[in-house]
Design an enzyme around this catalytic site. Structure first.
Site, PDB file in Angstrom:
ATOM      1  N   ASP A  75       0.856  -1.181   0.000  1.00 18.21           N
ATOM      2  CA  ASP A  75       0.000   0.000   0.000  1.00 18.21           C
ATOM      3  C   ASP A  75       0.898   1.239   0.000  1.00 18.21           C
ATOM      4  OD1 ASP A  75      -1.726   2.213   1.107  1.00 18.21           O
ATOM      5  OD2 ASP A  75      -3.187   0.582   1.208  1.00 18.21           O
ATOM      6  N   ILE A  76       0.529   2.261  -0.788  1.00 16.57           N
ATOM      7  CA  ILE A  76       1.376   3.466  -0.851  1.00 16.57           C
ATOM      8  C   ILE A  76       1.237   4.340   0.383  1.00 16.57           C
ATOM      9  CG2 ILE A  76       1.504   3.529  -3.371  1.00 16.57           C
ATOM     10  CD1 ILE A  76      -0.565   5.853  -3.253  1.00 16.57           C
ATOM     11  N   HIS A  86     -10.191  -4.863  -3.331  1.00 16.40           N
ATOM     12  CA  HIS A  86      -8.866  -5.011  -2.742  1.00 16.40           C
ATOM     13  C   HIS A  86      -8.961  -5.331  -1.258  1.00 16.40           C
ATOM     14  CE1 HIS A  86      -9.783  -0.673  -2.548  1.00 16.40           C
ATOM     15  NE2 HIS A  86      -8.989  -0.598  -1.479  1.00 16.40           N
ATOM     16  N   LEU A  87      -8.183  -6.318  -0.873  1.00 17.68           N
ATOM     17  CA  LEU A  87      -8.087  -6.758   0.514  1.00 17.68           C
ATOM     18  C   LEU A  87      -6.911  -6.055   1.168  1.00 17.68           C
ATOM     19  CD1 LEU A  87      -8.728  -8.809   2.862  1.00 17.68           C
ATOM     20  CD2 LEU A  87      -7.043 -10.313   1.767  1.00 17.68           C
ATOM     21  N   HIS A  88      -7.166  -5.400   2.301  1.00 20.47           N
ATOM     22  CA  HIS A  88      -6.084  -4.805   3.091  1.00 20.47           C
ATOM     23  C   HIS A  88      -5.533  -5.884   4.008  1.00 20.47           C
ATOM     24  CE1 HIS A  88      -6.630  -0.503   2.148  1.00 20.47           C
ATOM     25  NE2 HIS A  88      -7.890  -0.860   1.928  1.00 20.47           N
TER      26      HIS A  88
END
Length: 167
Positions: free
Chosen positions: A56-57, A125-127
């Site tokens: 993740d950015i 999207h899965l964190h």
């Protein structure tokens, strides 16, 4: 010019694959579609025909990864019962990436999705966050359990599994 090209060491670190996503499963305006098709220079920590993973950015934890389907799928509200295996596969990839990055305590991790309209990118999207115990105040709020805006992978699987049972 040579200066405009990424260095060979950067290229070598990517898991490369030819762009094989059919046009109807690819959204050229979607940043995640572009990332999984190696159009941005983002390092893919995992990439196969179905699932990709990258950092993740704006990390909310020391290890914060995003696991996404290769084909463009909207947010979690667009899913149905048939997507349960995909969500489980995404969780499995997240666990594998954590373990490859020396995260061995899987009791101190969080796997989840932002619930619309609280999604910044409308590509599923899965964190994957770890260790949860080291998350700061804002991250604990943004990725908060039992909130209106964030659901765990287990909660989503349970919700999807129950869809259609009343029909």
């Amino acid at each position: 010019m040579a200066e405009d090209q990424p260095s060979p060491s950067v290229q070598a670190s990517h898991t490369t694959k030819p762009s094989s996503v059919p046009a109807e499963e690819y959204d050229k305006k979607c940043i995640f579609c572009r990332i999984v098709n190696n159009e941005t220079g983002t390092e893919l920590l995992h990439s196969d025909g179905d699932i990709s993973c990258f950092k993740d950015i704006k990390p909310g934890a020391p290890h914060h990864y995003l696991v996404v389907p290769t084909k463009h799928i909207g947010n979690c509200k667009s899913l149905n019962k048939e997507h349960v295996p995909l969500v489980k596969q995404m969780v499995d990839v997240g666990k594998d990436v954590l373990q490859k990055n020396n995260v061995t305590d899987l009791t101190d991790v969080r796997f989840g999705f932002h619930w619309p309209p609280f999604c910044s990118v409308t590509h599923l999207h899965l964190h994957v966050l770890a260790p949860v115990s080291q998350m700061g105040f804002m991250s604990r709020f943004i990725y908060r359990l039992s909130s209106y805006w964030f659901v765990t992978a287990d909660q989503l699987i349970e919700l999807l599994s129950s869809k259609g049972e009343t029909n």
